[in-house]
Motif scaffolding. Structure first.
Motif, short mmCIF file in Angstrom:
data_model
loop_
_atom_site.label_atom_id
_atom_site.label_comp_id
_atom_site.label_asym_id
_atom_site.label_seq_id
_atom_site.Cartn_x
_atom_site.Cartn_y
_atom_site.Cartn_z
N TYR A 8 0.83 -1.20 0.00
CA TYR A 8 0.00 0.00 0.00
C TYR A 8 0.86 1.25 0.00
CZ TYR A 8 -3.20 -3.45 2.07
OH TYR A 8 -3.94 -4.56 2.33
N THR A 9 0.46 2.23 -0.79
CA THR A 9 0.98 3.59 -0.70
C THR A 9 -0.13 4.43 -0.11
OG1 THR A 9 2.41 3.28 -2.62
CG2 THR A 9 1.91 5.55 -2.00
N LEU B 15 4.02 -4.43 8.11
CA LEU B 15 5.27 -3.69 8.06
C LEU B 15 5.08 -2.29 7.50
CD1 LEU B 15 7.40 -6.57 6.45
CD2 LEU B 15 7.21 -6.01 8.89
N GLU B 16 5.83 -1.36 8.08
CA GLU B 16 5.86 0.02 7.57
C GLU B 16 7.28 0.31 7.09
OE1 GLU B 16 4.67 4.56 8.89
OE2 GLU B 16 5.10 3.10 10.45
N GLN B 17 7.39 0.84 5.88
CA GLN B 17 8.71 1.18 5.34
C GLN B 17 9.31 2.33 6.13
OE1 GLN B 17 8.72 2.25 1.20
NE2 GLN B 17 10.90 2.67 1.19
N HIS B 18 10.58 2.19 6.48
CA HIS B 18 11.25 3.28 7.19
C HIS B 18 12.48 3.81 6.46
CE1 HIS B 18 13.97 0.10 8.54
NE2 HIS B 18 14.81 1.05 8.83
N ALA B 19 12.91 3.11 5.42
CA ALA B 19 14.06 3.57 4.64
C ALA B 19 14.06 2.89 3.28
CB ALA B 19 15.36 3.24 5.39
N GLY B 20 14.77 3.48 2.36
CA GLY B 20 14.92 2.88 1.03
C GLY B 20 14.05 3.55 -0.01
N ILE C 277 3.22 -2.88 4.07
CA ILE C 277 3.07 -4.21 3.49
C ILE C 277 2.47 -5.12 4.55
CG2 ILE C 277 4.28 -6.25 2.62
CD1 ILE C 277 6.36 -4.39 1.41
N THR C 278 1.50 -5.93 4.15
CA THR C 278 1.07 -7.04 5.00
C THR C 278 1.51 -8.32 4.32
OG1 THR C 278 -1.14 -7.18 3.98
CG2 THR C 278 -0.93 -5.83 5.97
N LEU C 279 2.04 -9.23 5.12
CA LEU C 279 2.41 -10.55 4.64
C LEU C 279 1.67 -11.54 5.53
CD1 LEU C 279 5.79 -11.98 3.62
CD2 LEU C 279 4.33 -13.24 5.17
N ILE C 280 0.84 -12.36 4.93
CA ILE C 280 0.03 -13.31 5.68
C ILE C 280 0.33 -14.70 5.17
CG2 ILE C 280 -2.32 -13.96 6.37
CD1 ILE C 280 -3.01 -10.98 5.36
N GLU C 281 0.63 -15.61 6.09
CA GLU C 281 0.90 -17.00 5.71
C GLU C 281 -0.31 -17.86 6.06
OE1 GLU C 281 3.87 -20.74 6.74
OE2 GLU C 281 4.45 -18.73 7.39
N PHE C 282 -0.74 -18.65 5.07
CA PHE C 282 -1.81 -19.62 5.26
C PHE C 282 -1.23 -21.02 5.09
CE2 PHE C 282 -4.02 -15.87 3.43
CZ PHE C 282 -4.77 -15.53 4.55
N ALA C 283 -1.84 -22.00 5.72
CA ALA C 283 -1.36 -23.37 5.67
C ALA C 283 -1.33 -23.91 4.24
CB ALA C 283 -2.20 -24.27 6.56
#
Length: 117
Positions: free
Chosen positions: A19-20, A52-57, A64-70
């Protein structure tokens, strides 16, 4: 030769949403993500997540959301739970993102199995 077949390997599925987010939409966006993740975490087959929130770069996405499913079988069930959640709130996510000026990039991923020999 064995008459037994190998069991099917169940591979995790990863959902990565980027997301922006304009500064003025940040609070409303974060609150919605928190509520959304609460629904996702209750679903069978949910494994873990990161918000996650970008702090540099030089990247173009703020969050970003990262979700793990089985497995991939979990995704339609989670999607249905979120549709019901949005219906209860009277929420149209796509329209809200447009109104708030939030740019998105959504995709599902599997672990890379390597190059064939």
């Amino acid at each position: 030769m064995s008459s037994q077949s190998k069991p099917a390997v169940v591979a995790p599925l990863y959902r990565i949403n980027k997301y922006t987010v304009p500064l003025e939409a940040r609070q409303q966006f974060v609150e919605l993500v928190d509520k959304t993740l609460a629904v996702i975490r209750k679903q069978d087959g949910y494994v873990k997540d990161l918000f996650l929130e970008q702090h540099a770069g030089p990247g173009q996405f703020d969050f970003i959301t990262l979700i793990e499913f089985a497995s991939a079988d979990v995704a339609p069930k989670v999607a249905a739970a979120l549709v019901e959640f949005d219906r209860q709130l009277g929420l149209n996510r796509e329209a809200l993102m447009k109104t708030l000026g939030i740019r998105t990039d959504f995709a599902s991923y599997r672990a890379f199995g390597g190059l064939a020999a």
